[in-house]
Design an enzyme around this catalytic site. Structure first.
Site, short mmCIF file in Angstrom:
data_model
loop_
_atom_site.label_atom_id
_atom_site.label_comp_id
_atom_site.label_asym_id
_atom_site.label_seq_id
_atom_site.Cartn_x
_atom_site.Cartn_y
_atom_site.Cartn_z
N THR A 20 0.82 -1.21 0.00
CA THR A 20 0.00 0.00 0.00
C THR A 20 0.85 1.26 0.00
O THR A 20 0.44 2.30 -0.51
CB THR A 20 -0.93 -0.02 1.23
OG1 THR A 20 -1.82 -1.11 1.08
CG2 THR A 20 -1.74 1.26 1.35
N TYR A 34 -8.30 0.55 -3.26
CA TYR A 34 -7.23 1.09 -4.11
C TYR A 34 -6.42 -0.10 -4.60
O TYR A 34 -6.66 -1.23 -4.19
CB TYR A 34 -6.34 2.05 -3.30
CG TYR A 34 -5.77 1.36 -2.08
CD1 TYR A 34 -6.44 1.40 -0.86
CD2 TYR A 34 -4.60 0.60 -2.16
CE1 TYR A 34 -5.95 0.72 0.24
CE2 TYR A 34 -4.11 -0.07 -1.05
CZ TYR A 34 -4.79 -0.02 0.14
OH TYR A 34 -4.32 -0.70 1.22
N THR A 100 1.72 -4.45 4.07
CA THR A 100 1.61 -4.69 5.52
C THR A 100 1.10 -6.08 5.87
O THR A 100 1.24 -6.52 7.00
CB THR A 100 0.71 -3.63 6.18
OG1 THR A 100 -0.55 -3.64 5.53
CG2 THR A 100 1.34 -2.26 6.12
N ASP A 101 0.50 -6.78 4.89
CA ASP A 101 -0.14 -8.06 5.21
C ASP A 101 0.86 -9.11 5.71
O ASP A 101 0.54 -9.90 6.61
CB ASP A 101 -0.91 -8.61 4.01
CG ASP A 101 -2.15 -7.78 3.71
OD1 ASP A 101 -2.43 -6.83 4.47
OD2 ASP A 101 -2.84 -8.07 2.71
N LYS A 173 0.60 -7.29 12.60
CA LYS A 173 -0.53 -6.46 12.15
C LYS A 173 -1.76 -6.90 12.94
O LYS A 173 -2.21 -8.04 12.81
CB LYS A 173 -0.75 -6.66 10.65
CG LYS A 173 -1.80 -5.74 10.04
CD LYS A 173 -1.87 -5.95 8.53
CE LYS A 173 -2.80 -4.96 7.88
NZ LYS A 173 -2.80 -5.08 6.41
N GLU A 294 -1.71 -28.17 28.22
CA GLU A 294 -2.77 -28.55 27.27
C GLU A 294 -2.49 -29.89 26.58
O GLU A 294 -3.39 -30.68 26.39
CB GLU A 294 -3.01 -27.50 26.19
CG GLU A 294 -3.58 -26.18 26.67
CD GLU A 294 -5.08 -26.26 26.95
OE1 GLU A 294 -5.71 -27.29 26.64
OE2 GLU A 294 -5.62 -25.28 27.50
N1 LIG Z 1 -1.73 -1.97 3.85
C1 LIG Z 1 -1.16 -2.80 2.98
O1 LIG Z 1 0.00 -2.68 2.65
C2 LIG Z 1 -2.00 -3.92 2.44
C3 LIG Z 1 -1.88 -4.03 0.93
C4 LIG Z 1 -1.57 -5.42 0.42
N2 LIG Z 1 -2.59 -6.36 0.77
C5 LIG Z 1 -0.19 -5.84 0.87
O2 LIG Z 1 0.01 -6.40 1.91
O3 LIG Z 1 0.73 -5.59 0.14
#
Ligand SMILES: NC(=O)CC[C@H](N)C(=O)O
Length: 337
Positions: A20, A34, A100-101, A173, A294
């Site tokens: 992103t 986007y 970010t994923d 995340k 467990e």
């Molecule tokens: N906020 C993000 O970067 C998510 C965008 C995309 N799904 C990625 O991880 O590249």
């Protein structure tokens, strides 16, 4: 005079991978709808003239993808490029822009395999640069400032998001719609404000220079897969993953990495056939799986991931399995890293 200040500034290379932070939407109102991985690194750097006040920056486009599609090959390619740059005397710090994923997976991977004390900072954004209140510019500015700072050396791979400096080891995340998305169950290491770092704590786990793993000796990563625990779960996924060649299965368990009684027999069988079984937890704020709590791990010869979430446990298991097939060694590594 200008030449003098330029010489004093650190040389930071920004390796761009997509996400992103390189995203673009149709309108400024599109903060969530986007396309990721659209904007090149030259354009990103050119959009932040203030970078030249904190470091001599140059960019390299390593790939241009959304991070959910990153492969083990991509990880190795990025890791090798980071190592080459870290070896260069002209490079003082490295920033990686990333979706970010799976940012937390890449950050942990680099934290395990890069043999350098030079700062390596992984950064992303929650909104594309085209959106109102886009967070990428400041996140990247902070990342470059942290990567260019001598104080950041020897602290393992870092992540700068939302003004915080977090350890790449345990950052995760936690929510996918807020700019305050990245957290570690153990808190941030510091803050970065107006390009200056403020440190409060240090990582306790082995990393980078102190790690026994080295990207330069890793040719490929073995297949490690994750299966999710939940009510009424069956053993179908576990068996299928093993059948398709998984060398280890991360059990993304409920609570304390607990395992349904419907799944236990299959996991015992899989372990007997040579597959490593690693219990982790998918609880949201941070799991904490203990040996023989467990499930009788000693008896079944299973491994526990302790505080590593399933996706981080997969990264460590892959790297660890390049060195050992012994479950006791594997468990030692899960305590130490
Ligand atoms: N906020 C993000 O970067 C998510 C965008 C995309 N799904 C990625 O991880 O590249």
């Amino acid at each position: 005079k200008e030449v003098e200040t330029k010489q004093k500034l650190a040389n930071v290379v920004v390796l761009a991978t997509g996400g992103t932070i390189a995203g673009a939407g149709a309108s400024a109102a599109n903060s969530a709808t986007y396309q990721a991985a659209k904007v090149g690194i030259e354009q990103l750097i050119a959009g932040i003239p203030e970078l030249s006040q904190v470091a001599n920056v140059r960019g390299e486009q390593v790939m241009q993808i959304a991070s959910e599609s990153i492969t083990n090959e991509n990880l190795l390619q990025l890791g090798r490029r980071v190592a080459e740059l870290a070896d260069s005397k002209d490079v003082d710090g490295i920033v990686i822009t990333h979706g970010t994923d799976t940012l937390e997976e890449t950050a942990y991977f680099l934290n395990l395999v890069e043999k350098t004390d030079k700062p390596i900072v992984v950064v992303g954004s929650m909104r594309p640069g085209t959106a109102m209140s886009a967070d990428g510019m400041l996140n990247l500015y902070n990342a470059v400032a942290v990567a260019g700072s001598k104080e950041s050396r020897g602290k393992g791979v870092l992540v700068t998001m939302n003004d915080e400096i977090l350890s790449g080891r345990d950052v995760s995340k936690m929510i996918n719609i807020k700019t305050e998305a990245f957290k570690s169950p153990w808190g941030p290491l510091g803050m970065v404000v107006e390009g200056k770092s403020y440190w409060f704590r240090l990582p306790a786990k082995r990393n980078t220079l102190d790690s026994e793993f080295d990207i330069k000796t890793i040719k490929s990563l073995p297949d490690v897969e994750i299966a999710y625990g939940y009510g009424n779960v069956s053993d179908t996924a576990y068996k299928a993953l093993a059948q398709s060649g998984a060398k280890a299965i991360i059990h993304a368990g409920t609570g304390n990495g607990s395992v349904s009684s419907r799944v236990v027999p299959a996991l015992q069988d899989l372990r007997k056939s040579g597959v490593q079984i690693i219990r982790s937890s998918h609880v949201n704020a941070g799991g904490f799986v203990l040996r023989n709590a467990e499930q009788p791990d000693d008896k079944y010869d299973w491994v526990v991931a302790n505080d590593l979430n399933p996706q981080k446990a997969r990264i460590l298991a892959m790297v660890a399995l390049t060195k050992t097939q012994d479950s006791k060694e594997l468990q030692r590594m899960f305590w130490e890293y």
